[in-house]
Scaffold this motif. Sequence first.
Motif, PDB file in Angstrom:
ATOM      1  N   ALA A 290      -1.338 -11.581  -3.714  1.00  0.00           N
ATOM      2  CA  ALA A 290      -0.166 -12.457  -3.705  1.00  0.00           C
ATOM      3  C   ALA A 290       0.124 -12.958  -5.115  1.00  0.00           C
ATOM      4  O   ALA A 290      -0.796 -13.159  -5.919  1.00  0.00           O
ATOM      5  N   TYR A 291       1.414 -13.158  -5.410  1.00  0.00           N
ATOM      6  CA  TYR A 291       1.752 -13.846  -6.650  1.00  0.00           C
ATOM      7  C   TYR A 291       1.030 -15.188  -6.646  1.00  0.00           C
ATOM      8  O   TYR A 291       0.891 -15.839  -5.602  1.00  0.00           O
ATOM      9  N   LYS A 292       0.628 -15.638  -7.806  1.00  0.00           N
ATOM     10  CA  LYS A 292      -0.079 -16.915  -7.885  1.00  0.00           C
ATOM     11  C   LYS A 292       0.855 -18.087  -8.159  1.00  0.00           C
ATOM     12  O   LYS A 292       0.526 -19.231  -7.868  1.00  0.00           O
ATOM     13  N   GLU A 293       2.010 -17.806  -8.756  1.00  0.00           N
ATOM     14  CA  GLU A 293       2.877 -18.882  -9.223  1.00  0.00           C
ATOM     15  C   GLU A 293       4.054 -19.131  -8.278  1.00  0.00           C
ATOM     16  O   GLU A 293       4.611 -18.214  -7.681  1.00  0.00           O
ATOM     17  N   TYR A 294       4.424 -20.396  -8.179  1.00  0.00           N
ATOM     18  CA  TYR A 294       5.628 -20.821  -7.469  1.00  0.00           C
ATOM     19  C   TYR A 294       6.342 -21.852  -8.332  1.00  0.00           C
ATOM     20  O   TYR A 294       5.889 -22.960  -8.395  1.00  0.00           O
ATOM     21  N   PRO A 295       7.413 -21.446  -9.072  1.00  0.00           N
ATOM     22  CA  PRO A 295       8.230 -20.258  -8.903  1.00  0.00           C
ATOM     23  C   PRO A 295       7.491 -18.972  -9.278  1.00  0.00           C
ATOM     24  O   PRO A 295       6.556 -18.999 -10.072  1.00  0.00           O
ATOM     25  N   HIS A 296       7.980 -17.863  -8.725  1.00  0.00           N
ATOM     26  CA  HIS A 296       7.259 -16.594  -8.793  1.00  0.00           C
ATOM     27  C   HIS A 296       7.547 -15.873 -10.111  1.00  0.00           C
ATOM     28  O   HIS A 296       8.276 -14.881 -10.157  1.00  0.00           O
ATOM     29  N   ILE A 297       6.915 -16.346 -11.153  1.00  0.00           N
ATOM     30  CA  ILE A 297       7.153 -15.788 -12.489  1.00  0.00           C
ATOM     31  C   ILE A 297       6.143 -14.694 -12.842  1.00  0.00           C
ATOM     32  O   ILE A 297       6.194 -14.134 -13.939  1.00  0.00           O
ATOM     33  N   ASP A 298       5.259 -14.359 -11.903  1.00  0.00           N
ATOM     34  CA  ASP A 298       4.176 -13.422 -12.217  1.00  0.00           C
ATOM     35  C   ASP A 298       4.207 -12.161 -11.360  1.00  0.00           C
ATOM     36  O   ASP A 298       3.176 -11.505 -11.185  1.00  0.00           O
ATOM     37  N   ALA A 299       5.380 -11.778 -10.845  1.00  0.00           N
ATOM     38  CA  ALA A 299       5.464 -10.593  -9.992  1.00  0.00           C
ATOM     39  C   ALA A 299       5.031  -9.336 -10.745  1.00  0.00           C
ATOM     40  O   ALA A 299       4.317  -8.482 -10.197  1.00  0.00           O
ATOM     41  N   VAL A 300       5.449  -9.212 -11.995  1.00  0.00           N
ATOM     42  CA  VAL A 300       5.079  -8.028 -12.774  1.00  0.00           C
ATOM     43  C   VAL A 300       3.572  -8.009 -13.038  1.00  0.00           C
ATOM     44  O   VAL A 300       2.914  -6.960 -12.939  1.00  0.00           O
ATOM     45  N   ASP A 301       3.009  -9.158 -13.355  1.00  0.00           N
ATOM     46  CA  ASP A 301       1.560  -9.225 -13.596  1.00  0.00           C
ATOM     47  C   ASP A 301       0.768  -8.803 -12.356  1.00  0.00           C
ATOM     48  O   ASP A 301      -0.240  -8.097 -12.456  1.00  0.00           O
ATOM     49  N   ARG A 302       1.204  -9.250 -11.187  1.00  0.00           N
ATOM     50  CA  ARG A 302       0.492  -8.889  -9.963  1.00  0.00           C
ATOM     51  C   ARG A 302       0.649  -7.396  -9.646  1.00  0.00           C
ATOM     52  O   ARG A 302      -0.261  -6.771  -9.115  1.00  0.00           O
ATOM     53  N   ALA A 303       1.813  -6.818  -9.984  1.00  0.00           N
ATOM     54  CA  ALA A 303       1.989  -5.378  -9.780  1.00  0.00           C
ATOM     55  C   ALA A 303       1.051  -4.580 -10.682  1.00  0.00           C
ATOM     56  O   ALA A 303       0.491  -3.556 -10.275  1.00  0.00           O
ATOM     57  N   ARG A 304       0.882  -5.062 -11.910  1.00  0.00           N
ATOM     58  CA  ARG A 304      -0.072  -4.403 -12.809  1.00  0.00           C
ATOM     59  C   ARG A 304      -1.480  -4.449 -12.217  1.00  0.00           C
ATOM     60  O   ARG A 304      -2.230  -3.465 -12.271  1.00  0.00           O
ATOM     61  N   GLU A 305      -1.829  -5.590 -11.664  1.00  0.00           N
ATOM     62  CA  GLU A 305      -3.149  -5.755 -11.049  1.00  0.00           C
ATOM     63  C   GLU A 305      -3.305  -4.799  -9.865  1.00  0.00           C
ATOM     64  O   GLU A 305      -4.345  -4.139  -9.709  1.00  0.00           O
ATOM     65  N   ALA A 306      -2.272  -4.713  -9.016  1.00  0.00           N
ATOM     66  CA  ALA A 306      -2.324  -3.827  -7.851  1.00  0.00           C
ATOM     67  C   ALA A 306      -2.456  -2.368  -8.289  1.00  0.00           C
ATOM     68  O   ALA A 306      -3.193  -1.585  -7.669  1.00  0.00           O
ATOM     69  N   TYR A 307      -1.760  -2.006  -9.335  1.00  0.00           N
ATOM     70  CA  TYR A 307      -1.827  -0.640  -9.874  1.00  0.00           C
ATOM     71  C   TYR A 307      -3.229  -0.332 -10.395  1.00  0.00           C
ATOM     72  O   TYR A 307      -3.822   0.707 -10.066  1.00  0.00           O
ATOM     73  N   GLU A 308      -3.766  -1.223 -11.201  1.00  0.00           N
ATOM     74  CA  GLU A 308      -5.074  -0.974 -11.809  1.00  0.00           C
ATOM     75  C   GLU A 308      -6.177  -0.860 -10.753  1.00  0.00           C
ATOM     76  O   GLU A 308      -7.040   0.022 -10.831  1.00  0.00           O
ATOM     77  N   LEU A 309      -6.155  -1.731  -9.759  1.00  0.00           N
ATOM     78  CA  LEU A 309      -7.189  -1.687  -8.731  1.00  0.00           C
ATOM     79  C   LEU A 309      -7.048  -0.450  -7.861  1.00  0.00           C
ATOM     80  O   LEU A 309      -8.046   0.140  -7.427  1.00  0.00           O
ATOM     81  N   ALA A 310      -5.787  -0.044  -7.592  1.00  0.00           N
ATOM     82  CA  ALA A 310      -5.582   1.169  -6.802  1.00  0.00           C
ATOM     83  C   ALA A 310      -6.170   2.385  -7.510  1.00  0.00           C
ATOM     84  O   ALA A 310      -6.829   3.238  -6.881  1.00  0.00           O
ATOM     85  N   LEU A 311      -5.956   2.470  -8.815  1.00  0.00           N
ATOM     86  CA  LEU A 311      -6.489   3.605  -9.563  1.00  0.00           C
ATOM     87  C   LEU A 311      -8.011   3.554  -9.667  1.00  0.00           C
ATOM     88  O   LEU A 311      -8.687   4.597  -9.618  1.00  0.00           O
ATOM     89  N   GLU A 312      -8.550   2.350  -9.809  1.00  0.00           N
ATOM     90  CA  GLU A 312     -10.010   2.213  -9.832  1.00  0.00           C
ATOM     91  C   GLU A 312     -10.616   2.685  -8.510  1.00  0.00           C
ATOM     92  O   GLU A 312     -11.643   3.369  -8.488  1.00  0.00           O
ATOM     93  N   MET A 313      -9.959   2.334  -7.414  1.00  0.00           N
ATOM     94  CA  MET A 313     -10.460   2.776  -6.112  1.00  0.00           C
ATOM     95  C   MET A 313     -10.307   4.287  -5.957  1.00  0.00           C
ATOM     96  O   MET A 313     -11.218   4.966  -5.469  1.00  0.00           O
ATOM     97  N   ALA A 314      -9.160   4.821  -6.363  1.00  0.00           N
ATOM     98  CA  ALA A 314      -8.930   6.259  -6.242  1.00  0.00           C
ATOM     99  C   ALA A 314      -9.953   7.066  -7.040  1.00  0.00           C
ATOM    100  O   ALA A 314     -10.345   8.173  -6.648  1.00  0.00           O
ATOM    101  N   ALA A 315     -10.403   6.484  -8.156  1.00  0.00           N
ATOM    102  CA  ALA A 315     -11.398   7.161  -9.000  1.00  0.00           C
ATOM    103  C   ALA A 315     -12.823   6.960  -8.493  1.00  0.00           C
ATOM    104  O   ALA A 315     -13.776   7.494  -9.077  1.00  0.00           O
ATOM    105  N   GLY A 316     -12.984   6.175  -7.421  1.00  0.00           N
ATOM    106  CA  GLY A 316     -14.309   5.960  -6.856  1.00  0.00           C
ATOM    107  C   GLY A 316     -15.143   4.927  -7.575  1.00  0.00           C
ATOM    108  O   GLY A 316     -16.349   4.830  -7.339  1.00  0.00           O
ATOM    109  N   ARG A 317     -14.505   4.124  -8.438  1.00  0.00           N
ATOM    110  CA  ARG A 317     -15.275   3.138  -9.211  1.00  0.00           C
ATOM    111  C   ARG A 317     -15.422   1.797  -8.485  1.00  0.00           C
ATOM    112  O   ARG A 317     -16.284   0.995  -8.852  1.00  0.00           O
ATOM    113  N   ILE A 318     -14.570   1.531  -7.504  1.00  0.00           N
ATOM    114  CA  ILE A 318     -14.693   0.304  -6.712  1.00  0.00           C
ATOM    115  C   ILE A 318     -14.455   0.632  -5.238  1.00  0.00           C
ATOM    116  O   ILE A 318     -13.802   1.638  -4.911  1.00  0.00           O
TER     117      ILE A 318
END
Length: 488
Positions: A157-185
């Motif tokens: 979830a975005y952490k901020e209200y107002p939601h000024i961190d949508a892009v930051d959270r998408a970066r986080e979702a992307y990085e974790l997805a790739l880490e999982m796909a690579a078998g590292r997490i």
Amino acid sequence: MRIYTAQLSTETNTFAPCPTGWGSFEESTIFHGDASLREPNGMGHVLAEVRRLAEQDGHEIVEGLCAEAQPSGPTIRTVYESLRNEILDGVQAALPLDAVILLLHGAMVAQGYDDCEGDLLAGIRAIVGPDVPISVTLDPHCHFTQLMKASADILIAYKEYPHIDAVDRAREAYELALEMAAGRIRPTIGTFDCRMVGTWPTTSEPMAGFVRRMRSLEGRNGVLSVSLGHGFPWGDVPEAGAKVWVVTDNDAAKAEALAAQLAREFWELRDATRPAWLDIDTSLDRALAVDGGPVVLADVADNPGGGAPCDSTFVLRRVVERGIANVAIGCLWDLGAIQICKDAGVGATLDLRIGGKCSVHSGDPVDLRVTVRGIVEHHAQSIMGLEQPLGRAVWVEAANGLDIALISVRTQVLGVDAFTGLGIDFAAKKLVVVKSTQHFHADFAPRAKAVFHIAAPGALTTAFAELDYRHRDLDYWPRVSNPFAPAR
């Protein structure tokens, strides 16, 4: 890697009088695979960041649907099913996939579906199988459900209200997805139901400190991500309410324990984080007592960002009745008044009936003698470099320097240029009333002498203990003082 990404977002006010149909989505524009390319500074900006990251890393992006609608009542069943099926068909056509990254809201309700996001994620899981990472970003005003948890690997979830961190959270979702796909997490999610209903802006303490606390835990000791889902108070569904969840690397016990710990810490802040919302006259009195201006007042109960009609007149009527001078108010959604002003033309003076049209929550129309000062055919507001359309818009001026902004695309006020783009001198006003709850804050607060929130009558009642829930459990704070107390 081959990554599928899509966006489907609307927030459903189950108490709102107007359903969400095709027109609601079409106003924001529906994209079928190219939002990141066609609107990288608008609706597609988060998808554009996901594309940029993937292409930078040498991965292939398969982009699907991008559809968003302003909050309103439940989505028409056939509309939701059509949008869902387009995403599911896109996933099927894109196989084989290494990861799926979705940008969702989390509080979408349709006729026959209390949990649209859970339904969508379950459908995707059935297509891609158990091993393909599904990583999702959510608005904090989401209903975190067990079906969502069972169907996705990573929920953030975005952490901020107002939601000024949508892009930051998408970066986080992307990085974790790739880490999982690579078998590292191996992500594991633990959650805790706070049994609380409310709103929690993060622009002041102690909520700002709680956000810092969540961030301090991430990236250490196997903790991948920490989220607080505030919940959406005006969504009457069984799994509504505030929840904390933690994503760990293959440590379910730690995820559950940390979620419970943070939920207890959040619970202890319940009184200190209650918003200071005032009735109309008290808000006006306090605003007028401030030396200079502009003083910004948020008409919380008529925030279209929460599904309100955006045409209530309660605050406008009191400003007129009290003869308060040098006020701007906006933006009111009034298609009829806009058409009349368009026909009359800039410079025309006429009697105009404003607002009070959509429902009992809108109040009665206000009749004013006005002069049409400005008409913009394709008005827009901007926030953080992004543009949001407001449609044909009109500025009318009434007695005592009362400036009213009327819009044809029902949208909450986010940027100061919602006013200044029509020609209204924001900096010169004593009071500026905005149809918004919190998202205006980022652009308005730095320019304001003070900010007050008005608990006026309207579709978004702030009496959380009195909400007419029919589907969710009524054992929640503030309806009961301690929902964790043993039953007697």
